[in-house]
Design a protein around this motif. Structure first.
Motif, PDB file in Angstrom:
ATOM      1  N   HIS A  16       8.801  -6.123  -3.759  1.00  0.00           N
ATOM      2  CA  HIS A  16       8.262  -5.530  -4.985  1.00  0.00           C
ATOM      3  C   HIS A  16       9.304  -4.678  -5.710  1.00  0.00           C
ATOM      4  CE1 HIS A  16       4.399  -7.105  -4.222  1.00  0.00           C
ATOM      5  NE2 HIS A  16       3.981  -6.223  -3.350  1.00  0.00           N
ATOM      6  N   ASP A  61      -3.943  -2.201  -7.963  1.00  0.00           N
ATOM      7  CA  ASP A  61      -4.198  -0.780  -7.752  1.00  0.00           C
ATOM      8  C   ASP A  61      -4.654  -0.560  -6.311  1.00  0.00           C
ATOM      9  OD1 ASP A  61      -4.731   1.873  -7.941  1.00  0.00           O
ATOM     10  OD2 ASP A  61      -6.238   1.716  -9.534  1.00  0.00           O
ATOM     11  N   THR A  62      -4.252   0.540  -5.721  1.00  0.00           N
ATOM     12  CA  THR A  62      -4.652   0.825  -4.338  1.00  0.00           C
ATOM     13  C   THR A  62      -6.125   1.201  -4.245  1.00  0.00           C
ATOM     14  OG1 THR A  62      -4.093   3.177  -4.513  1.00  0.00           O
ATOM     15  CG2 THR A  62      -2.353   1.659  -3.807  1.00  0.00           C
ATOM     16  N   PRO A  89      -1.726  -3.423   2.540  1.00  0.00           N
ATOM     17  CA  PRO A  89      -2.426  -3.280   1.273  1.00  0.00           C
ATOM     18  C   PRO A  89      -3.474  -4.372   1.096  1.00  0.00           C
ATOM     19  CG  PRO A  89      -0.074  -3.013   0.964  1.00  0.00           C
ATOM     20  CD  PRO A  89      -0.275  -3.482   2.370  1.00  0.00           C
ATOM     21  N   ASP A 142       5.516  -6.773  -0.434  1.00  0.00           N
ATOM     22  CA  ASP A 142       5.978  -5.470   0.037  1.00  0.00           C
ATOM     23  C   ASP A 142       7.260  -5.626   0.842  1.00  0.00           C
ATOM     24  OD1 ASP A 142       3.989  -3.447  -0.782  1.00  0.00           O
ATOM     25  OD2 ASP A 142       2.608  -4.722   0.318  1.00  0.00           O
ATOM     26  N   GLN A 198       1.169   3.177  -0.439  1.00  0.00           N
ATOM     27  CA  GLN A 198       0.244   2.552   0.488  1.00  0.00           C
ATOM     28  C   GLN A 198       1.001   1.721   1.524  1.00  0.00           C
ATOM     29  OE1 GLN A 198      -2.549  -0.173  -1.275  1.00  0.00           O
ATOM     30  NE2 GLN A 198      -3.916  -0.143   0.484  1.00  0.00           N
ATOM     31  N   SER A 199       2.047   1.009   1.078  1.00  0.00           N
ATOM     32  CA  SER A 199       2.865   0.226   2.005  1.00  0.00           C
ATOM     33  C   SER A 199       3.590   1.136   2.990  1.00  0.00           C
ATOM     34  CB  SER A 199       3.879  -0.615   1.221  1.00  0.00           C
ATOM     35  OG  SER A 199       3.233  -1.470   0.307  1.00  0.00           O
ATOM     36  N   LEU A 201       1.193  -5.225 -10.051  1.00  0.00           N
ATOM     37  CA  LEU A 201       0.799  -4.965  -8.672  1.00  0.00           C
ATOM     38  C   LEU A 201      -0.624  -4.407  -8.659  1.00  0.00           C
ATOM     39  CD1 LEU A 201       4.035  -3.318  -7.220  1.00  0.00           C
ATOM     40  CD2 LEU A 201       3.316  -5.698  -7.115  1.00  0.00           C
ATOM     41  N   SER A 209       0.166   5.337  -4.996  1.00  0.00           N
ATOM     42  CA  SER A 209       0.682   4.096  -5.570  1.00  0.00           C
ATOM     43  C   SER A 209       0.689   2.984  -4.533  1.00  0.00           C
ATOM     44  CB  SER A 209       2.110   4.321  -6.091  1.00  0.00           C
ATOM     45  OG  SER A 209       3.001   4.546  -5.006  1.00  0.00           O
ATOM     46  N   HIS A 210       0.925   1.768  -5.029  1.00  0.00           N
ATOM     47  CA  HIS A 210       0.996   0.604  -4.144  1.00  0.00           C
ATOM     48  C   HIS A 210       2.125   0.772  -3.127  1.00  0.00           C
ATOM     49  CE1 HIS A 210       1.727  -3.564  -2.867  1.00  0.00           C
ATOM     50  NE2 HIS A 210       0.483  -3.792  -3.181  1.00  0.00           N
TER      51      HIS A 210
END
Length: 351
Positions: free
Chosen positions: A179, A261-262, A330, A204, A272-273, A259, A268-269
């Protein structure tokens, strides 16, 4: 290798020096030769008459005399209009290598057949030459996995001539990136130049570098600094890598799509990763490498994640990550299945 420099062997592949003749002949008869035995004749490696054994890097295996003949004749053909006199020397070389070919025993021939399916490319020049050869032979499709973060301009320029040649023949290309690569202007410029010939998606994290030509030949790194590579032509190995690519491709997000949304306010994405990898127990440096970002950027995201979740320590951060459901990969946006109230926040957010 003191006292046995390349300058001591001023010749081409059309005729070996006495030392090279002895070592190469022994390698052909036995199927391989110890690397230390070839140190006094570096010309054999430089001329690609010997190459590393993929099963044991301390040994070298010979390039088959038939392959050497093919290489000689192809090179002479390209230059014959400029130098007709080389034809005679090439014919003599073919006869010489053909004589060596008669010495190959059945067991050595079998081992050579296996070596052709897995070839070690030692050095950037040999890697580039093999890639150029595969590009010229490619007629349908190229699949690539490009790990790391934002691609540097020099990396993109390095293979641009191959990409343009493929585009000119109507070859389709599919590229997988992390990403993070979305933020590189160089990549965006490259994709704009290539038009609809190239389709790009991101994840990711991806596997190490992989290039597949026409689903018949694959290239993967053979060491960490990528100065060695493996050229794979074994159908089972190529098929396995193709399956891996296709599964990653189905999971990836098109570069033209945003990307997801979480579903958790303020996270943010990418965070989250990072949270998912933290939950697995990985250190900052490992997380940064897998996501294609710097360690400094990774730590900045962790600090923001801690602040958002109201965690005062790494231990507490791990607990908060589990509480809000960030301890897994995610998930795509979907219906709300639970409500989570973050520390020091009054509004519920979708888990």
């Amino acid at each position: 290798m003191a006292g046995h420099r390349t300058e001591d062997h001023p010749h081409g592949a059309d005729r070996l020096c006495d030392a090279g003749d002895r070592v190469y002949s022994r390698a052909v008869r036995r199927g391989r030769v110890a690397r230390e035995d070839a140190e006094r004749v570096p010309c054999l490696l430089e001329l690609a008459l010997l190459h590393p054994d993929p099963d044991d890097m301390d040994w070298l295996v010979p390039t088959s005399p038939q392959e050497v003949m093919t290489r000689l004749l192809r090179g002479v053909y390209d230059e014959v209009t400029a130098s007709h006199g080389r034809v005679g020397s090439a014919v003599a070389a073919v006869e010489w290598y053909a004589g060596l070919g008669g010495r190959v025993q059945a067991s050595a021939a079998s081992a050579e057949g296996a070596g052709a399916a897995i070839r070690v490319l030692d050095g950037l020049s040999r890697i580039q030459a093999a890639m150029d050869e595969a590009t010229e032979a490619c007629t349908t499709e190229v699949l690539t996995v490009q790990p790391g973060g934002i691609r540097r301009e020099d990396e993109l320029t390095e293979g641009l001539h191959r990409a343009l040649a493929l585009r000119g023949r109507g070859v389709r290309m599919r590229d997988l990136y992390t990403h993070v690569a979305r933020h590189g202007q160089g990549l965006l410029n490259y994709l704009e130049l290539m038009g609809d010939t190239v389709e790009a998606r991101t994840l990711d994290e991806v596997i190490d570098r992989l290039i597949l030509f026409d689903r018949t030949v694959a290239f993967i790194p053979a060491n960490s600094d990528r100065t060695m590579a493996l050229e794979l032509r074994h159908p089972a190995l190529v098929g396995y890598l193709l399956t891996v690519f296709e599964r990653l491709w189905r999971l990836a997000i098109p570069l033209t799509a945003p990307l997801p949304d979480t579903g958790i306010e303020g996270i943010s994405h990418r965070e989250q990763s990072i949270a998912a990898l933290l939950a697995e127990g990985h250190q900052d440096a490992v997380i940064a490498e897998r996501l294609g970002i710097s360690v400094r950027t990774c730590r900045a995201h962790i600090a923001r994640l801690s602040e958002t979740l109201g965690a005062a320590s790494r231990t507490q951060l791990g607990v908060r990550i589990a509480q809000v459901g960030l301890d897994g990969p995610p998930r795509p946006a979907g219906p709300q299945v639970a409500s989570v109230i973050l520390p020091d926040r009054g509004s519920p957010t979708a888990r």
